[in-house]
Enzyme design. Structure first.
Site, PDB file in Angstrom:
ATOM      1  N   ARG A 133      12.096  22.572  23.585  1.00  0.00           N
ATOM      2  CA  ARG A 133      13.346  23.205  23.247  1.00  0.00           C
ATOM      3  C   ARG A 133      13.633  23.965  24.515  1.00  0.00           C
ATOM      4  O   ARG A 133      12.538  24.422  25.232  1.00  0.00           O
ATOM      5  CB  ARG A 133      12.905  24.444  22.126  1.00  0.00           C
ATOM      6  CG  ARG A 133      13.369  23.964  20.757  1.00  0.00           C
ATOM      7  CD  ARG A 133      13.219  24.818  19.807  1.00  0.00           C
ATOM      8  NE  ARG A 133      11.927  25.985  20.040  1.00  0.00           N
ATOM      9  CZ  ARG A 133      11.906  27.097  20.822  1.00  0.00           C
ATOM     10  NH1 ARG A 133      13.038  27.535  21.208  1.00  0.00           N
ATOM     11  NH2 ARG A 133      10.936  28.069  20.894  1.00  0.00           N
ATOM     12  N   ALA A 188       2.452  18.070  23.097  1.00  0.00           N
ATOM     13  CA  ALA A 188       1.347  17.747  23.533  1.00  0.00           C
ATOM     14  C   ALA A 188       0.403  16.759  22.678  1.00  0.00           C
ATOM     15  O   ALA A 188       0.099  15.775  22.950  1.00  0.00           O
ATOM     16  CB  ALA A 188       0.201  18.920  24.154  1.00  0.00           C
ATOM     17  N   GLU A 207       1.728  15.244  19.832  1.00  0.00           N
ATOM     18  CA  GLU A 207       2.560  14.119  19.312  1.00  0.00           C
ATOM     19  C   GLU A 207       2.352  13.122  20.762  1.00  0.00           C
ATOM     20  O   GLU A 207       2.256  11.784  20.357  1.00  0.00           O
ATOM     21  CB  GLU A 207       4.111  14.754  19.386  1.00  0.00           C
ATOM     22  CG  GLU A 207       4.299  15.398  18.176  1.00  0.00           C
ATOM     23  CD  GLU A 207       5.830  16.347  18.276  1.00  0.00           C
ATOM     24  OE1 GLU A 207       5.780  17.093  17.010  1.00  0.00           O
ATOM     25  OE2 GLU A 207       6.359  15.866  19.040  1.00  0.00           O
ATOM     26  N   ASP A 259     -24.476  62.842  -2.614  1.00  0.00           N
ATOM     27  CA  ASP A 259     -24.249  62.746  -1.137  1.00  0.00           C
ATOM     28  C   ASP A 259     -23.121  63.612  -0.757  1.00  0.00           C
ATOM     29  O   ASP A 259     -22.045  63.836  -1.603  1.00  0.00           O
ATOM     30  CB  ASP A 259     -24.071  61.398  -0.540  1.00  0.00           C
ATOM     31  CG  ASP A 259     -23.837  61.285   0.900  1.00  0.00           C
ATOM     32  OD1 ASP A 259     -24.423  61.754   1.649  1.00  0.00           O
ATOM     33  OD2 ASP A 259     -22.613  60.649   1.074  1.00  0.00           O
ATOM     34  N   TYR A 260     -22.980  64.138   0.601  1.00  0.00           N
ATOM     35  CA  TYR A 260     -21.905  65.090   0.734  1.00  0.00           C
ATOM     36  C   TYR A 260     -20.714  64.257   1.584  1.00  0.00           C
ATOM     37  O   TYR A 260     -19.630  63.861   1.004  1.00  0.00           O
ATOM     38  CB  TYR A 260     -22.484  66.187   1.537  1.00  0.00           C
ATOM     39  CG  TYR A 260     -21.374  67.341   2.003  1.00  0.00           C
ATOM     40  CD1 TYR A 260     -20.765  67.961   0.945  1.00  0.00           C
ATOM     41  CD2 TYR A 260     -20.881  67.427   3.389  1.00  0.00           C
ATOM     42  CE1 TYR A 260     -19.627  68.638   1.141  1.00  0.00           C
ATOM     43  CE2 TYR A 260     -19.546  68.208   3.355  1.00  0.00           C
ATOM     44  CZ  TYR A 260     -19.091  69.035   2.512  1.00  0.00           C
ATOM     45  OH  TYR A 260     -18.123  69.765   2.490  1.00  0.00           O
ATOM     46  N   ASP A 261     -21.042  63.959   2.860  1.00  0.00           N
ATOM     47  CA  ASP A 261     -19.936  63.425   3.694  1.00  0.00           C
ATOM     48  C   ASP A 261     -19.421  61.929   3.332  1.00  0.00           C
ATOM     49  O   ASP A 261     -20.466  61.008   3.186  1.00  0.00           O
ATOM     50  CB  ASP A 261     -20.426  63.224   5.133  1.00  0.00           C
ATOM     51  CG  ASP A 261     -20.631  64.544   5.619  1.00  0.00           C
ATOM     52  OD1 ASP A 261     -19.525  65.198   6.390  1.00  0.00           O
ATOM     53  OD2 ASP A 261     -21.770  65.139   5.711  1.00  0.00           O
TER      54      ASP A 261
HETATM   55  P1  ADQ Z   1       8.514  25.387  19.014  1.00  0.00           P
HETATM   56  O1  ADQ Z   1       8.493  26.494  20.209  1.00  0.00           O
HETATM   57  O2  ADQ Z   1       9.844  24.690  18.517  1.00  0.00           O
HETATM   58  O3  ADQ Z   1       7.483  25.828  17.746  1.00  0.00           O
HETATM   59  P2  ADQ Z   1       6.714  23.015  19.501  1.00  0.00           P
HETATM   60  O4  ADQ Z   1       5.427  23.187  18.891  1.00  0.00           O
HETATM   61  O5  ADQ Z   1       6.551  22.354  20.822  1.00  0.00           O
HETATM   62  O6  ADQ Z   1       7.435  24.461  19.922  1.00  0.00           O
HETATM   63  O7  ADQ Z   1       7.548  22.188  18.793  1.00  0.00           O
HETATM   64  C1  ADQ Z   1       8.612  21.339  18.853  1.00  0.00           C
HETATM   65  C2  ADQ Z   1       9.109  20.461  18.127  1.00  0.00           C
HETATM   66  O8  ADQ Z   1      10.327  19.801  18.313  1.00  0.00           O
HETATM   67  C3  ADQ Z   1       8.254  19.097  18.029  1.00  0.00           C
HETATM   68  O9  ADQ Z   1       7.812  18.712  17.001  1.00  0.00           O
HETATM   69  C4  ADQ Z   1       9.284  18.125  19.080  1.00  0.00           C
HETATM   70  O10 ADQ Z   1       8.756  16.801  18.438  1.00  0.00           O
HETATM   71  C5  ADQ Z   1      10.592  18.497  18.459  1.00  0.00           C
HETATM   72  N1  ADQ Z   1      11.207  18.222  19.686  1.00  0.00           N
HETATM   73  C6  ADQ Z   1      11.290  18.821  20.885  1.00  0.00           C
HETATM   74  N2  ADQ Z   1      12.133  18.328  21.696  1.00  0.00           N
HETATM   75  C7  ADQ Z   1      12.892  17.268  20.957  1.00  0.00           C
HETATM   76  C8  ADQ Z   1      14.190  16.633  21.117  1.00  0.00           C
HETATM   77  N3  ADQ Z   1      14.773  16.467  22.275  1.00  0.00           N
HETATM   78  N4  ADQ Z   1      14.529  15.907  20.231  1.00  0.00           N
HETATM   79  C9  ADQ Z   1      13.869  15.975  18.837  1.00  0.00           C
HETATM   80  N5  ADQ Z   1      12.848  16.685  18.579  1.00  0.00           N
HETATM   81  C10 ADQ Z   1      12.238  17.374  19.761  1.00  0.00           C
HETATM   82  C11 ADQ Z   1       6.747  27.120  17.265  1.00  0.00           C
HETATM   83  C12 ADQ Z   1       5.849  27.517  18.467  1.00  0.00           C
HETATM   84  C13 ADQ Z   1       4.905  26.497  18.835  1.00  0.00           C
HETATM   85  C14 ADQ Z   1       4.140  26.059  17.728  1.00  0.00           C
HETATM   86  C15 ADQ Z   1       5.051  25.701  16.693  1.00  0.00           C
HETATM   87  C16 ADQ Z   1       4.459  25.264  15.370  1.00  0.00           C
HETATM   88  O11 ADQ Z   1       6.701  28.215  19.521  1.00  0.00           O
HETATM   89  O12 ADQ Z   1       3.912  27.137  19.987  1.00  0.00           O
HETATM   90  O13 ADQ Z   1       3.420  24.806  18.339  1.00  0.00           O
HETATM   91  O14 ADQ Z   1       5.965  26.457  16.294  1.00  0.00           O
HETATM   92  O15 ADQ Z   1       3.699  26.139  14.770  1.00  0.00           O
END
Ligand code: ADQ
Length: 732
Positions: free
Chosen positions: A274, A379, A381, A499-501
């Site tokens: 993101r 990571a 995935e 007991d006290y305290d």
């Molecule tokens: P996120 O900050 O959204 O989640 P992350 O764990 O990396 O971060 O998850 C991103 C998800 O979005 C992944 O499943 C990925 O496949 C999907 N994604 C990313 N880029 C994409 C794209 N261009 N198109 C389609 N899908 C995309 C928050 C926390 C993280 C934590 C998760 C889950 O910030 O640290 O791992 O929640 O608890």
């Protein structure tokens, strides 16, 4: 199985409106997938915002949305655009998100945003209240709803509440910057189980609770208003099979072939996130830029694909980030690129699963370098997709995932030189090594999937409930209380060993000033005025203090945990047996040394006892010091007839053989009592409880298992019982 209500900011369904038509799209995030496996097995309802502002829809639309999503077991919480702006874009994304990711300079503290946050949490609470019934399990997700647990708990006590934080919980030094830190902690502590991704976040949370709310934990359990609250780590997983099976999907293969055709034989480095400043995208690209400058042989031989999903597009910091990123991509391509080779392919969009999986499949290297990340699913995935085991993962140590993916090339995301080295290492890593590393990681993440994560969390929530129930077995119920009152009323020779305290009076920061208050004096006078009652105060305090506080009452006194006795009809104190105190000269300097080294701790000296008090000291430091001191004293006292005992924020050295139990025996044998009540709050009182005859009533004031038959939780509760008894004796 009780019902499960899942509450999160967003529902697993997103609503859009084009013209006059509403459209409904399932959200395919990991959370939705993981929890959908639960909803198949259990009665499950999901409460959240459907993704559209109330200002954009009509009343009819609202009804249509409510009806439509009801079929998918979802309930909407509608938010206005002003709510979305102040609560979501404001407090959530400009206060909590940056602060919890260690970006205090990006954090703004705006009262208006905080008010909106409270108000939206209230709206969620209302929505939960419409559905929830006693006995339900409620699972609340993430930083947008941190006040909700306590709000629900206040209105519906008999539910199990779990909370999971998907982002890091920062260290105390960062968390304390938040003006509303107390309210946030109170909000969270309404839960029975609080889950984080890693044990580091658990530690940070417990330390903030200790330092800000003054609640100490024991083995990651907190006791909050009579409830055990468990805090634990549950590293979220992924839908492993979906990614590992993608390797053989025709649509994925098709995309792989298209990308390969376009990239040719060049190696591919993949960057997917993101678009968020916490993900370290800029730093990553700067490192790639330097990598190309320092390793010109890689020019034309490597392509970096940067896929960024639009995120929080209305927030200025995110708009600035996008501009910065696009400028940087342009500069790198302009500086290093050539006709036929563009070093960075930049895509700013959400892509379908098959395209994402194709990218994971084809990438030689995944460069995952967040500056902070709760977990980071990319990571996992990427590793899951590598069915043949080929490919290298570079992972920031600041991602929660690093604690599970130790075979990745781990880097410090602020250290560009380490990223540059890692890129080279990853590109040149021999295939057998890639396979070996990936297999190890795969076996781990294939077991702890998102389904397992969800079921683990819920099992733990059930365990907490069992532990709470076990403890409440000992709780003095109104039925037991009635029995106690009747036994008291029907008796004529009563012994009360108190007991006290911590039992008759609450703990104070100034123990030397903790004499009986007016109400306690009245209570003791009422009890002593009835000649059928023998009241014994049995305390660890020194005899002079007890004398000063209680000489005006017709009460027997036992001081120093049973070393000194003073029956009520006697004017003099007597030792229980001849005791030695010459050991104190050797032990005192050691205690004094620890008092000097631990600010706000002090040594108390009694006739046959030395006590190191650390109630007012920093708890983390004092806990370490008390362990050290205990070890030192164990050696020093090994051959003496004295022992080292740990009480509530004290360490005590005293003669072995002196105990409240032994002293109480003297009173037990004095008469034929037909009612015995003993009460206390710590381990020294257990010595008293264990020598009581079976028909005696024994009460521990506070939580936790003890040798007492019953628990009451507070001093006030215990005093109320004694008051009730005095009213009964007046009837006689
Ligand atoms: P996120 O900050 O959204 O989640 P992350 O764990 O990396 O971060 O998850 C991103 C998800 O979005 C992944 O499943 C990925 O496949 C999907 N994604 C990313 N880029 C994409 C794209 N261009 N198109 C389609 N899908 C995309 C928050 C926390 C993280 C934590 C998760 C889950 O910030 O640290 O791992 O929640 O608890």
């Amino acid at each position: 199985m009780s019902r499960l209500l899942i509450v999160s900011n967003r529902l697993p369904i997103t609503v859009n409106k084009q013209g006059k038509t509403l459209s409904f799209k399932p959200s395919v995030g990991g959370l939705a997938t993981g929890l959908s496996s639960l909803s198949e097995k259990e009665q499950c309802q999901w409460i959240g915002w459907p993704g559209i502002a109330t200002d954009e829809i009509t009343q009819d639309d609202k009804e249509q949305i409510t009806d439509e999503i009801k079929g998918h077991n979802c309930r909407p919480v509608f938010l206005s655009s002003s709510n979305i702006s102040n609560y979501y874009h404001g407090f959530c994304n400009k206060t909590i998100w940056p602060l919890f990711h260690y970006f205090p300079l990006y954090t703004i503290y705006e009262e208006r945003h905080w008010q909106a946050y409270k108000q939206v949490n209230e709206s969620f609470c209302e929505a939960v209240m419409e559905l929830a019934q006693p006995g339900d399990r409620i699972w609340i997700h993430d930083y947008q709803l941190m006040l909700l647990c306590d709000m629900i708990r206040r209105r519906l006590y008999d539910v199990q509440i779990g909370f999971f934080l998907h982002i890091p919980f920062p260290s105390y030094e960062i968390f304390r910057l938040l003006p509303w830190r107390n309210e946030i902690l109170t909000g969270l502590l309404g839960a029975d189980l609080i889950g984080f991704h890693t044990y580091d976040y658990v530690r940070h949370f417990l330390s903030s609770v200790g330092r800000i709310a003054g609640i100490e934990h024991a083995m990651d359990n907190l006791t909050v208003h009579n409830r055990i609250v468990k805090v634990d780590a549950f590293p979220i997983g992924i839908d492993y099979k979906r990614y590992s099976d993608s390797f053989s999907r025709a649509d994925v293969k098709k995309h792989v072939a298209t990308i390969r055709e376009r990239v040719g034989k060049r190696k591919i480095i993949l960057s997917v996130d993101r678009l968020d400043y916490t993900k370290g995208i800029i730093q990553r690209l700067e490192a790639f830029d330097l990598f190309l400058s320092q390793n010109p042989e890689y020019k034309e031989n490597v392509t970096m694909i940067v896929l960024a999903v639009p995120s929080r597009t209305g927030v200025e910091d995110y708009m600035d980030l996008r501009k910065q990123l696009e400028g940087l991509v342009g500069r790198i391509n302009g500086e290093h690129g050539s006709i036929g080779w563009m070093p960075v392919w930049y895509l700013y969009r959400m892509v379908q699963f098959e395209r994402l999986a194709a990218l994971y499949n084809i990438a030689d290297v995944a460069l995952v370098t967040p500056l902070r990340d709760g977990m980071n699913l990319i990571a996992k995935e990427y590793v899951a997709t590598k069915k043949d085991g080929r490919g290298s993962l570079i992972l920031s140590e600041m991602a929660g995932a690093a604690s599970e993916l130790g075979e990745a090339i781990i880097i410090n995301a602020n250290d560009k030189a380490s990223i540059i080295r890692a890129i080279k290492e990853a590109l040149e890593m021999p295939e057998p090594e890639q396979i070996e590393r990936n297999r190890a990681m795969q076996s781990r993440i294939s077991r702890y999937t998102v389904k397992r994560w969800a079921s683990d969390f819920l099992e733990c929530l059930a365990d907490v409930k069992r532990a709470q129930d076990e403890l409440s077995v000992q709780k003095l119920t109104s039925k037991n209380r009635k029995h106690l009152a009747e036994a008291f009323k029907n008796s004529t020779k009563r012994l009360l060993l108190l007991d006290y305290d911590g039992t008759l009076i609450g703990f104070s920061d100034r123990p030397e000033k903790a004499g009986p208050d007016r109400k306690l004096c009245q209570l003791l006078s009422s009890l002593t005025k009835n000649s059928n009652n023998e009241i014994v105060i049995i305390s660890g305090r020194d005899k002079d203090t007890l004398e000063r506080w209680f000489s005006g009452f017709d009460i027997s006194l036992i001081a120093e945990h049973g070393a000194w006795l003073k029956p009520r009809n006697s004017r003099k104190w007597a030792l229980i047996e001849p005791l030695r105190d010459d050991w104190k000269d050797n032990i005192r300097p050691v205690l004094e040394l620890y008092a000097d080294r631990t600010p706000r701790s002090f040594v108390e000296e009694k006739d046959y006892c030395l006590v190191w008090h650390y109630r007012r000291s920093d708890s983390a430091l004092a806990n370490i010091r008390s362990q050290e001191l205990r070890a030192a004293l164990m050696d020093l006292t090994a051959n003496l007839n004295i022992g080292v005992f740990e009480g509530h924020k004290i360490l005590e050295v005293k003669n072995i053989g002196v105990s409240k139990g032994r002293a109480a025996q003297i009173w037990l044998q004095k008469d034929k009592w037909d009612f015995i009540l003993a009460a206390g709050d710590d381990y020294t009182d257990d010595e008293l409880f264990e020598i009581l005859p079976p028909e005696a009533y024994s009460i521990k004031v506070g939580h936790g298992i003890s040798k007492a038959k019953f628990n009451v939780y507070t001093v006030d509760e215990f005093r109320a019982i004694l008051n009730e008894l005095t009213e009964l004796q007046d009837d006689i």
